[in-house]
Design a protein around this motif. Structure first.
Motif, PDB file in Angstrom:
ATOM      1  N   TYR A 253       0.843  -1.199   0.000  1.00 17.77           N
ATOM      2  CA  TYR A 253       0.000   0.000   0.000  1.00 17.77           C
ATOM      3  C   TYR A 253       0.881   1.253   0.000  1.00 17.77           C
ATOM      4  O   TYR A 253       0.625   2.208  -0.742  1.00 17.77           O
ATOM      5  N   PHE A 254       1.930   1.233   0.817  1.00 18.45           N
ATOM      6  CA  PHE A 254       2.794   2.410   0.909  1.00 18.45           C
ATOM      7  C   PHE A 254       3.744   2.535  -0.286  1.00 18.45           C
ATOM      8  O   PHE A 254       4.255   3.624  -0.542  1.00 18.45           O
ATOM      9  N   VAL A 255       3.963   1.444  -1.017  1.00 21.64           N
ATOM     10  CA  VAL A 255       4.680   1.566  -2.293  1.00 21.64           C
ATOM     11  C   VAL A 255       3.808   2.365  -3.264  1.00 21.64           C
ATOM     12  O   VAL A 255       4.273   3.296  -3.925  1.00 21.64           O
ATOM     13  N   GLN A 256       2.540   2.013  -3.320  1.00 23.79           N
ATOM     14  CA  GLN A 256       1.605   2.696  -4.226  1.00 23.79           C
ATOM     15  C   GLN A 256       1.379   4.148  -3.812  1.00 23.79           C
ATOM     16  O   GLN A 256       1.259   5.027  -4.656  1.00 23.79           O
ATOM     17  N   SER A 257       1.351   4.406  -2.497  1.00 31.17           N
ATOM     18  CA  SER A 257       1.055   5.766  -2.044  1.00 31.17           C
ATOM     19  C   SER A 257       2.315   6.609  -1.872  1.00 31.17           C
ATOM     20  O   SER A 257       2.260   7.702  -1.310  1.00 31.17           O
ATOM     21  N   CYS A 258       3.440   6.062  -2.356  1.00 26.42           N
ATOM     22  CA  CYS A 258       4.683   6.838  -2.555  1.00 26.42           C
ATOM     23  C   CYS A 258       5.618   6.969  -1.352  1.00 26.42           C
ATOM     24  O   CYS A 258       6.614   7.686  -1.433  1.00 26.42           O
ATOM     25  N   GLU A 259       5.350   6.309  -0.224  1.00 30.38           N
ATOM     26  CA  GLU A 259       6.284   6.378   0.899  1.00 30.38           C
ATOM     27  C   GLU A 259       7.472   5.421   0.709  1.00 30.38           C
ATOM     28  O   GLU A 259       8.529   5.621   1.300  1.00 30.38           O
ATOM     29  N   VAL A 260       7.279   4.382  -0.102  1.00 33.48           N
ATOM     30  CA  VAL A 260       8.317   3.374  -0.316  1.00 33.48           C
ATOM     31  C   VAL A 260       8.705   3.339  -1.791  1.00 33.48           C
ATOM     32  O   VAL A 260       7.829   3.257  -2.669  1.00 33.48           O
ATOM     33  N   PHE A 261      10.009   3.417  -2.046  1.00 35.46           N
ATOM     34  CA  PHE A 261      10.621   3.412  -3.382  1.00 35.46           C
ATOM     35  C   PHE A 261      10.417   4.752  -4.095  1.00 35.46           C
ATOM     36  O   PHE A 261       9.399   5.417  -3.932  1.00 35.46           O
ATOM     37  N   HIS A 262      11.424   5.100  -4.891  1.00 32.85           N
ATOM     38  CA  HIS A 262      11.371   6.331  -5.675  1.00 32.85           C
ATOM     39  C   HIS A 262      10.925   5.996  -7.087  1.00 32.85           C
ATOM     40  O   HIS A 262      11.073   4.869  -7.554  1.00 32.85           O
ATOM     41  N   GLU A 263      10.429   6.995  -7.773  1.00 25.70           N
ATOM     42  CA  GLU A 263      10.061   6.779  -9.161  1.00 25.70           C
ATOM     43  C   GLU A 263      11.326   6.553  -9.977  1.00 25.70           C
ATOM     44  O   GLU A 263      12.356   7.202  -9.761  1.00 25.70           O
ATOM     45  N   ILE A 264      11.266   5.613 -10.922  1.00 20.62           N
ATOM     46  CA  ILE A 264      12.427   5.285 -11.744  1.00 20.62           C
ATOM     47  C   ILE A 264      12.764   6.464 -12.626  1.00 20.62           C
ATOM     48  O   ILE A 264      11.894   7.044 -13.295  1.00 20.62           O
ATOM     49  N   ALA A 265      14.060   6.834 -12.651  1.00 20.45           N
ATOM     50  CA  ALA A 265      14.497   7.950 -13.486  1.00 20.45           C
ATOM     51  C   ALA A 265      14.359   7.578 -14.971  1.00 20.45           C
ATOM     52  O   ALA A 265      14.737   6.487 -15.379  1.00 20.45           O
ATOM     53  N   LYS A 266      13.792   8.466 -15.732  1.00 18.50           N
ATOM     54  CA  LYS A 266      13.600   8.217 -17.174  1.00 18.50           C
ATOM     55  C   LYS A 266      14.904   8.460 -17.924  1.00 18.50           C
ATOM     56  O   LYS A 266      15.686   9.305 -17.586  1.00 18.50           O
TER      57      LYS A 266
END
Length: 266
Positions: A253-266
């Protein structure tokens, strides 16, 4: 077998391993030989028998051939008797490693030890991070939800944020997290909202604690699979008696809501 006499400052006199250190080495590998996967404690009656030994990764008294094989390679610790240069192995693997050590086998065991050290550091860092005990209410609710209620709240779209945060190289983790998110995200979100509105938890604080723990784990390890496992184990330790699957769902849930993991750099 000829032993090299050396002025190498890394090589010092052998130091006896205390019971506490022995236990620390066993705990580091979770009681399983990191080379062959055998359990290293065998129950017999009321006693547990040791089926392991503490091995030097870089030998304490290298032979001339070992010195040649391992010349210029990375060493762990400030000397050969440091905790970092030793690891628990089953007796068979220890014997084979000592007698047939090659450059490749040395580097493989070195890598295993470094990964174990990273995981251990992450566990220690996370263990000092508190979590609001009320999150147990969320985990308990996950354990008692019925299928009909769950289907009504299931997401009708793919977990797009997951694709932007977990690379295809972690495909098993990616599929696991996407499934948890699609099935449980709305349910977990509603529970958090209800508890927050009732004043039972401060969701902002919970989210902040999850993110802080993630950042501590990320500092010690680079593998997203290892980070995810460490966060799940940390949540289990804080919510005693909770199921592994419920904790995986909450961390997803927290991966989806952005507390866990960063967005992959394009």
């Amino acid at each position: 077998m000829e032993i090299t006499k050396s002025n190498d400052p890394y090589l010092i006199q052998r130091i006896a391993i205390t019971d506490n250190l022995d236990n620390a080495y066993l705990l580091e590998v979770d009681g399983i030989c990191p080379l062959c996967g055998k359990y290293m404690l065998l129950g017999k009656g009321k006693r547990m028998n040791k089926k392991y030994q503490i091995a030097h990764i870089y030998p304490n008294s290298p032979t001339p051939n070992e010195v040649k094989q391992l010349e210029g390679l990375e060493r762990l610790g400030s000397n050969c008797e440091d905790f970092e240069n030793k690891i628990a192995l089953c007796k068979d693997c220890h014997g084979y490693y000592d007698d047939h050590k090659t450059k490749e086998e040395y580097l493989d065991l070195l890598k295993i030890k470094k990964n174990l050290t990273s995981v251990s550091k992450a566990k220690i860092a996370a263990s000092h991070q508190d979590l609001e005990q009320e999150i147990i209410l969320v985990i308990n609710a996950l354990s008692h939800i019925d299928e009909e209620s769950l289907q009504k709240m299931k997401l009708e779209y793919q977990a797009l944020k997951i694709s932007n945060k977990i690379e295809d190289t972690y495909i098993i983790l990616k599929v696991k997290v996407e499934n948890y998110v699609c099935i449980f995200f709305n349910f977990i979100k509603e529970i958090f909202q209800d508890l927050d509105q009732a004043g039972h938890i401060d969701f902002g604080l919970v989210a902040s604690e999850i993110k802080t723990t993630f950042l501590k784990c990320e500092k010690e390890m680079s593998s997203k699979s290892e980070i995810f496992r460490s966060l799940v184990k940390w949540l289990e330790s804080k919510a005693v008696g909770s199921s592994n699957e419920a904790c995986e769902a909450v961390i997803s849930y927290f991966v989806q809501s952005c507390e866990v993991f960063h967005e992959i750099a394009k």
